[in-house]
Design a protein around this motif. Structure first.
Motif, PDB file in Angstrom:
ATOM      1  N   ALA A 194      13.082 -12.871  -0.955  1.00  0.00           N
ATOM      2  CA  ALA A 194      12.805 -11.437  -0.856  1.00  0.00           C
ATOM      3  C   ALA A 194      12.079 -10.937  -2.097  1.00  0.00           C
ATOM      4  N   ILE A 195      11.083 -10.083  -1.857  1.00  0.00           N
ATOM      5  CA  ILE A 195      10.431  -9.375  -2.954  1.00  0.00           C
ATOM      6  C   ILE A 195      10.397  -7.886  -2.632  1.00  0.00           C
ATOM      7  N   LEU A 196      10.477  -7.086  -3.660  1.00  0.00           N
ATOM      8  CA  LEU A 196      10.325  -5.635  -3.530  1.00  0.00           C
ATOM      9  C   LEU A 196       9.105  -5.253  -4.351  1.00  0.00           C
ATOM     10  N   VAL A 197       8.143  -4.594  -3.697  1.00  0.00           N
ATOM     11  CA  VAL A 197       6.885  -4.251  -4.346  1.00  0.00           C
ATOM     12  C   VAL A 197       6.833  -2.749  -4.597  1.00  0.00           C
ATOM     13  N   GLU A 198       6.857  -2.379  -5.870  1.00  0.00           N
ATOM     14  CA  GLU A 198       6.592  -0.991  -6.259  1.00  0.00           C
ATOM     15  C   GLU A 198       5.077  -0.872  -6.368  1.00  0.00           C
ATOM     16  N   CYS A 199       4.450  -0.239  -5.378  1.00  0.00           N
ATOM     17  CA  CYS A 199       2.999  -0.288  -5.252  1.00  0.00           C
ATOM     18  C   CYS A 199       2.264   0.527  -6.308  1.00  0.00           C
ATOM     19  N   GLY A 200       2.942   1.466  -6.929  1.00  0.00           N
ATOM     20  CA  GLY A 200       2.303   2.296  -7.944  1.00  0.00           C
ATOM     21  C   GLY A 200       3.231   3.433  -8.336  1.00  0.00           C
ATOM     22  N   PHE A 201       2.751   4.268  -9.262  1.00  0.00           N
ATOM     23  CA  PHE A 201       3.570   5.354  -9.799  1.00  0.00           C
ATOM     24  C   PHE A 201       3.138   6.695  -9.213  1.00  0.00           C
ATOM     25  N   LEU A 202       4.037   7.314  -8.466  1.00  0.00           N
ATOM     26  CA  LEU A 202       3.776   8.647  -7.924  1.00  0.00           C
ATOM     27  C   LEU A 202       3.809   9.704  -9.020  1.00  0.00           C
ATOM     28  N   SER A 203       4.290   9.335 -10.180  1.00  0.00           N
ATOM     29  CA  SER A 203       4.342  10.259 -11.317  1.00  0.00           C
ATOM     30  C   SER A 203       3.045  10.250 -12.129  1.00  0.00           C
ATOM     31  N   ASN A 204       2.107   9.387 -11.747  1.00  0.00           N
ATOM     32  CA  ASN A 204       0.794   9.357 -12.382  1.00  0.00           C
ATOM     33  C   ASN A 204      -0.191  10.108 -11.485  1.00  0.00           C
ATOM     34  N   PRO A 205      -0.839  11.165 -11.959  1.00  0.00           N
ATOM     35  CA  PRO A 205      -1.673  12.010 -11.090  1.00  0.00           C
ATOM     36  C   PRO A 205      -2.749  11.240 -10.333  1.00  0.00           C
ATOM     37  N   GLU A 206      -3.460  10.359 -11.031  1.00  0.00           N
ATOM     38  CA  GLU A 206      -4.537   9.624 -10.370  1.00  0.00           C
ATOM     39  C   GLU A 206      -3.986   8.642  -9.334  1.00  0.00           C
ATOM     40  N   GLU A 207      -2.928   7.929  -9.718  1.00  0.00           N
ATOM     41  CA  GLU A 207      -2.380   6.940  -8.802  1.00  0.00           C
ATOM     42  C   GLU A 207      -1.669   7.610  -7.629  1.00  0.00           C
ATOM     43  N   ASP A 208      -1.071   8.754  -7.871  1.00  0.00           N
ATOM     44  CA  ASP A 208      -0.444   9.528  -6.803  1.00  0.00           C
ATOM     45  C   ASP A 208      -1.439   9.772  -5.678  1.00  0.00           C
ATOM     46  N   LEU A 209      -2.594  10.304  -6.013  1.00  0.00           N
ATOM     47  CA  LEU A 209      -3.604  10.611  -5.001  1.00  0.00           C
ATOM     48  C   LEU A 209      -4.176   9.336  -4.382  1.00  0.00           C
ATOM     49  N   LEU A 210      -4.342   8.295  -5.188  1.00  0.00           N
ATOM     50  CA  LEU A 210      -4.889   7.031  -4.692  1.00  0.00           C
ATOM     51  C   LEU A 210      -3.964   6.408  -3.646  1.00  0.00           C
ATOM     52  N   LEU A 211      -2.666   6.427  -3.921  1.00  0.00           N
ATOM     53  CA  LEU A 211      -1.693   5.816  -3.021  1.00  0.00           C
ATOM     54  C   LEU A 211      -1.607   6.529  -1.676  1.00  0.00           C
ATOM     55  N   GLN A 212      -2.102   7.742  -1.613  1.00  0.00           N
ATOM     56  CA  GLN A 212      -2.060   8.492  -0.361  1.00  0.00           C
ATOM     57  C   GLN A 212      -3.295   8.259   0.510  1.00  0.00           C
ATOM     58  N   THR A 213      -4.282   7.536  -0.011  1.00  0.00           N
ATOM     59  CA  THR A 213      -5.504   7.299   0.761  1.00  0.00           C
ATOM     60  C   THR A 213      -5.352   6.067   1.648  1.00  0.00           C
ATOM     61  N   ALA A 214      -5.898   6.159   2.863  1.00  0.00           N
ATOM     62  CA  ALA A 214      -5.813   5.041   3.801  1.00  0.00           C
ATOM     63  C   ALA A 214      -6.530   3.806   3.258  1.00  0.00           C
ATOM     64  N   GLY A 215      -7.637   4.021   2.542  1.00  0.00           N
ATOM     65  CA  GLY A 215      -8.392   2.887   2.012  1.00  0.00           C
ATOM     66  C   GLY A 215      -7.597   2.070   1.021  1.00  0.00           C
ATOM     67  N   TYR A 216      -6.930   2.748   0.089  1.00  0.00           N
ATOM     68  CA  TYR A 216      -6.155   2.009  -0.913  1.00  0.00           C
ATOM     69  C   TYR A 216      -4.908   1.392  -0.292  1.00  0.00           C
ATOM     70  N   GLN A 217      -4.295   2.083   0.652  1.00  0.00           N
ATOM     71  CA  GLN A 217      -3.150   1.513   1.357  1.00  0.00           C
ATOM     72  C   GLN A 217      -3.544   0.229   2.071  1.00  0.00           C
ATOM     73  N   THR A 218      -4.734   0.212   2.653  1.00  0.00           N
ATOM     74  CA  THR A 218      -5.218  -0.991   3.335  1.00  0.00           C
ATOM     75  C   THR A 218      -5.463  -2.123   2.339  1.00  0.00           C
ATOM     76  N   LYS A 219      -5.990  -1.796   1.164  1.00  0.00           N
ATOM     77  CA  LYS A 219      -6.187  -2.815   0.134  1.00  0.00           C
ATOM     78  C   LYS A 219      -4.851  -3.408  -0.309  1.00  0.00           C
ATOM     79  N   LEU A 220      -3.854  -2.558  -0.483  1.00  0.00           N
ATOM     80  CA  LEU A 220      -2.518  -3.043  -0.846  1.00  0.00           C
ATOM     81  C   LEU A 220      -1.969  -3.964   0.237  1.00  0.00           C
ATOM     82  N   ALA A 221      -2.063  -3.522   1.484  1.00  0.00           N
ATOM     83  CA  ALA A 221      -1.550  -4.321   2.595  1.00  0.00           C
ATOM     84  C   ALA A 221      -2.294  -5.649   2.705  1.00  0.00           C
TER      85      ALA A 221
END
Length: 244
Positions: A194-221
């Motif tokens: 088992a692994i748990l992946v913390e994909c990024g920091f919602l407390s970082n303004p730039e990463e917060d917005l990035l993590l909400q985009t479909a494009g970056y979510q697809t790259k993560l997946a």
């Protein structure tokens, strides 16, 4: 090794583009039409952390992590499907998995975790990929990090996943995979890899917005899918009783 990792990244990107064309174009229903022709006898369990009343961490822009987790999990499911892998999704909607008898939020959280553990433990030769988002007091931290519970079983996959996340998404990320804290119930009550992946920091303004985009979510997946597929090539195929 680096060249092979990068080739898997490109393969993952191609898979994500194909997946998007087939499954997410306007007018086409999202569908799961793939059968498990790759990695027979093994099960990928995808856990979109939190859900329902338990939204998890909340981003600077007011978005709960549960929805972001689910979006990445659904994309990972479809991309793996393109390679003949049929994952088990612990949830495919924004819901909690608690029993109907649970009433308070605490009871629902406890019941939800127990039910997730039961599904994972019932899966044949399971590997859990649990998807979450990180947060911290202050905005200076960013980047994905992988955690694991059982070093002998899980550290090789955790290291491979962390390396691939760094090379494909964030070359400046120097984080290393870490043992999961004892306080994380799910990861400490299962016996499989088992692994748990913390994909990024919602407390970082730039990463917060990035993590909400479909494009970056697809790259993560795509990167998580590529890590799993490459790991299967590195691991010996388990022998069944019929083959012994």
């Amino acid at each position: 090794m680096k060249r092979k990792l990068l080739s898997w990244a490109l393969l993952g990107a191609l898979a994500s583009a194909t997946c998007y064309y087939l499954l997410f174009q306007p007018g086409l229903e999202q569908r799961s039409v793939f059968s498990a022709v790759r990695c027979p006898g093994q099960t990928v369990v995808i856990d979109a952390g939190h859900g329902g009343e338990d939204g998890g961490a909340v981003s600077l822009s007011g978005v709960p992590e549960s929805g972001i987790n689910l979006s990445i999990a659904l994309k990972l499911d479809q991309i793996l499907g393109l390679y003949g892998v049929a994952p088990v999704l612990l949830r495919s909607e924004d819901v909690s998995l608690h029993d109907s008898s649970a009433q308070t939020l605490r009871e629902k959280k406890v019941s939800d975790l127990h039910n997730r553990v039961a599904v994972i433990e019932a899966a044949e030769n399971a590997t859990l990929i649990s998807i979450h988002q990180n947060t911290f007091q202050g905005a200076r931290y960013h980047g994905a990090q992988v955690f694991y519970a059982n070093p002998e079983l899980s550290l090789p996959l955790a290291q491979l996943t962390q390396d691939l996340l760094r090379q494909t998404l964030d070359p400046g990320n120097t984080r290393a995979p870490k043992p999961i804290p004892d306080t994380v119930y799910l990861m400490n009550h299962i016996t499989c890899r088992a692994i748990l992946v913390e994909c990024g920091f919602l407390s970082n303004p730039e990463e917060d917005l990035l993590l909400q985009t479909a494009g970056y979510q697809t790259k993560l997946a795509s990167t998580l899918a590529a890590a799993w597929l490459q790991f299967q090539e590195l691991e010996p195929v388990p022998t069944t009783n019929e083959e012994a």
